[in-house]
Design a protein around this motif. Sequence first.
Motif, short mmCIF file in Angstrom:
data_model
loop_
_atom_site.label_atom_id
_atom_site.label_comp_id
_atom_site.label_asym_id
_atom_site.label_seq_id
_atom_site.Cartn_x
_atom_site.Cartn_y
_atom_site.Cartn_z
N VAL A 198 -3.06 82.07 -11.40
CA VAL A 198 -3.70 80.83 -11.85
C VAL A 198 -5.16 81.13 -12.18
O VAL A 198 -5.92 81.55 -11.33
CB VAL A 198 -3.63 79.72 -10.77
N ILE A 199 -5.52 80.90 -13.44
CA ILE A 199 -6.90 81.10 -13.86
C ILE A 199 -7.43 79.75 -14.33
O ILE A 199 -7.14 79.29 -15.43
CB ILE A 199 -7.00 82.14 -15.00
N GLY A 200 -8.19 79.10 -13.47
CA GLY A 200 -8.69 77.77 -13.78
C GLY A 200 -8.55 76.84 -12.60
O GLY A 200 -8.36 77.26 -11.46
N ALA A 201 -8.64 75.54 -12.88
CA ALA A 201 -8.64 74.53 -11.82
C ALA A 201 -7.32 74.54 -11.04
O ALA A 201 -6.24 74.70 -11.61
CB ALA A 201 -8.89 73.15 -12.43
N ASP A 202 -7.42 74.34 -9.76
CA ASP A 202 -6.28 74.37 -8.85
C ASP A 202 -5.22 73.35 -9.28
O ASP A 202 -5.49 72.14 -9.35
CB ASP A 202 -6.78 74.05 -7.43
N PRO A 203 -3.99 73.79 -9.56
CA PRO A 203 -2.95 72.86 -10.00
C PRO A 203 -2.51 71.88 -8.93
O PRO A 203 -1.93 70.84 -9.23
CB PRO A 203 -1.80 73.79 -10.41
N ARG A 204 -2.79 72.19 -7.67
CA ARG A 204 -2.40 71.29 -6.58
C ARG A 204 -3.19 69.99 -6.62
O ARG A 204 -2.84 69.03 -5.95
CB ARG A 204 -2.56 72.00 -5.24
N LYS A 205 -4.26 69.99 -7.42
CA LYS A 205 -5.07 68.78 -7.57
C LYS A 205 -4.71 68.01 -8.84
O LYS A 205 -5.40 67.06 -9.20
CB LYS A 205 -6.55 69.17 -7.59
N ALA A 206 -3.65 68.43 -9.51
CA ALA A 206 -3.26 67.79 -10.77
C ALA A 206 -2.61 66.44 -10.52
O ALA A 206 -1.89 66.24 -9.54
CB ALA A 206 -2.29 68.69 -11.54
N ASN A 207 -2.87 65.50 -11.43
CA ASN A 207 -2.19 64.21 -11.44
C ASN A 207 -1.16 64.28 -12.57
O ASN A 207 -1.51 64.12 -13.74
CB ASN A 207 -3.19 63.08 -11.68
N LEU A 208 0.08 64.54 -12.24
CA LEU A 208 1.10 64.79 -13.26
C LEU A 208 1.35 63.58 -14.15
O LEU A 208 1.83 63.72 -15.28
CB LEU A 208 2.41 65.24 -12.61
N SER A 209 1.00 62.40 -13.68
CA SER A 209 1.19 61.20 -14.49
C SER A 209 0.26 61.17 -15.70
O SER A 209 0.46 60.37 -16.62
CB SER A 209 1.00 59.94 -13.65
N ASP A 210 -0.75 62.03 -15.72
CA ASP A 210 -1.65 62.12 -16.87
C ASP A 210 -1.04 62.93 -18.01
O ASP A 210 -1.61 63.01 -19.10
CB ASP A 210 -2.97 62.80 -16.47
N GLY A 211 0.11 63.54 -17.78
CA GLY A 211 0.69 64.44 -18.75
C GLY A 211 1.01 63.82 -20.09
O GLY A 211 0.70 64.38 -21.15
N SER A 212 1.62 62.65 -20.09
CA SER A 212 2.00 62.01 -21.35
C SER A 212 0.79 61.69 -22.20
O SER A 212 0.80 61.87 -23.43
CB SER A 212 2.80 60.73 -21.07
N ARG A 213 -0.27 61.23 -21.55
CA ARG A 213 -1.51 60.93 -22.28
C ARG A 213 -2.11 62.19 -22.88
O ARG A 213 -2.60 62.19 -24.01
CB ARG A 213 -2.51 60.26 -21.34
N LEU A 214 -2.07 63.28 -22.12
CA LEU A 214 -2.64 64.53 -22.60
C LEU A 214 -1.85 65.07 -23.79
O LEU A 214 -2.44 65.49 -24.80
CB LEU A 214 -2.62 65.55 -21.45
N VAL A 215 -0.54 65.03 -23.71
CA VAL A 215 0.30 65.47 -24.84
C VAL A 215 0.03 64.62 -26.06
O VAL A 215 -0.13 65.13 -27.18
CB VAL A 215 1.80 65.40 -24.46
N GLU A 216 -0.03 63.31 -25.88
CA GLU A 216 -0.23 62.41 -27.01
C GLU A 216 -1.58 62.66 -27.68
O GLU A 216 -1.67 62.65 -28.92
CB GLU A 216 -0.14 60.96 -26.54
N GLU A 217 -2.61 62.90 -26.90
CA GLU A 217 -3.93 63.11 -27.49
C GLU A 217 -3.96 64.39 -28.31
O GLU A 217 -4.48 64.42 -29.43
CB GLU A 217 -5.00 63.15 -26.40
N ILE A 218 -3.39 65.46 -27.77
CA ILE A 218 -3.40 66.73 -28.51
C ILE A 218 -2.49 66.62 -29.74
O ILE A 218 -2.85 67.10 -30.83
CB ILE A 218 -2.96 67.88 -27.60
N ALA A 219 -1.33 66.01 -29.60
CA ALA A 219 -0.41 65.86 -30.74
C ALA A 219 -1.03 65.03 -31.85
O ALA A 219 -0.87 65.34 -33.05
CB ALA A 219 0.90 65.25 -30.28
N THR A 220 -1.74 63.99 -31.50
CA THR A 220 -2.39 63.14 -32.50
C THR A 220 -3.44 63.93 -33.27
O THR A 220 -3.54 63.83 -34.50
CB THR A 220 -3.03 61.91 -31.82
N ARG A 221 -4.20 64.73 -32.56
CA ARG A 221 -5.24 65.52 -33.22
C ARG A 221 -4.64 66.66 -34.02
O ARG A 221 -5.15 67.03 -35.08
CB ARG A 221 -6.24 66.00 -32.18
N LEU A 222 -3.55 67.23 -33.54
CA LEU A 222 -2.86 68.27 -34.32
C LEU A 222 -2.30 67.68 -35.61
O LEU A 222 -2.39 68.29 -36.68
CB LEU A 222 -1.74 68.91 -33.50
N ALA A 223 -1.72 66.49 -35.53
CA ALA A 223 -1.18 65.84 -36.71
C ALA A 223 -2.27 65.59 -37.75
O ALA A 223 -2.07 65.81 -38.96
CB ALA A 223 -0.51 64.52 -36.32
#
Length: 229
Positions: A198-223
């Motif tokens: 693991v190189i970066g922020a500790d994944p044990r502190k992740a809020n997995l419910s943020d995943g859909s928002r993160l995907v949508e933001e990147i996909a929108t900008r990629l589009a």
Amino acid sequence: MTQAIELLRPSQIRAELEVRSLVYLPLGTIEWHCEHLPVGLDGLTAYGICSSAAKKTRGIVWPTLYYGTGGDHGEYPWTIMMEEAAELEALLRKTLVRLAALGVSRAVLFSGHFAEGQLDMIDRLAAETNERLGLSVVATAVNRFEIAGFAPDHAGRFETTLLAGLHRETIDLGALPDLEAGDDERDRHDPASPLWGVIGADPRKANLSDGSRLVEEIATRLAALAIET
């Protein structure tokens, strides 16, 4: 209708490209992402984001190329990393040449693996193709979209959260030990580290419910980048 080219008949491909002459080429790897994540993470996120972007722009999504180059973890378990970019460049160059010959107007090289060698490769291919062929190519990667609060990482909070927006069922944070004092004092390239690889922020502190928002933001900008003139 799906936009995955491997599931489309020729008439369906023609019809989709008549709406928008655009092909997404997702790139990933098979590599170690610590014990809590699947080894195909880079390809899974690249394909999922490309598919989401294609729903916004139309066009076709190519099958993921599950090989990559660059990085300093080629000897980790269940990791196959090409020593040089030449083999991958040959496959991608041939693909771009054929897309140009078939009349495609725009292609997007999108990499979920963002080691320096990989990024250099896709940038080089895009520049080469734009200069020589009648095909406009844009090259980018998942780390090139600055998202507040989510610095790009390897198997850390960012990649774990991103995958959760696409394949949450593949993530097992319980495979990691509980947080303990001194965890971050260990070298994460040391197999004895609880966060080996693991190189970066500790994944044990992740809020997995943020995943859909993160995907949508990147996909929108990629589009938006995919159809930018």
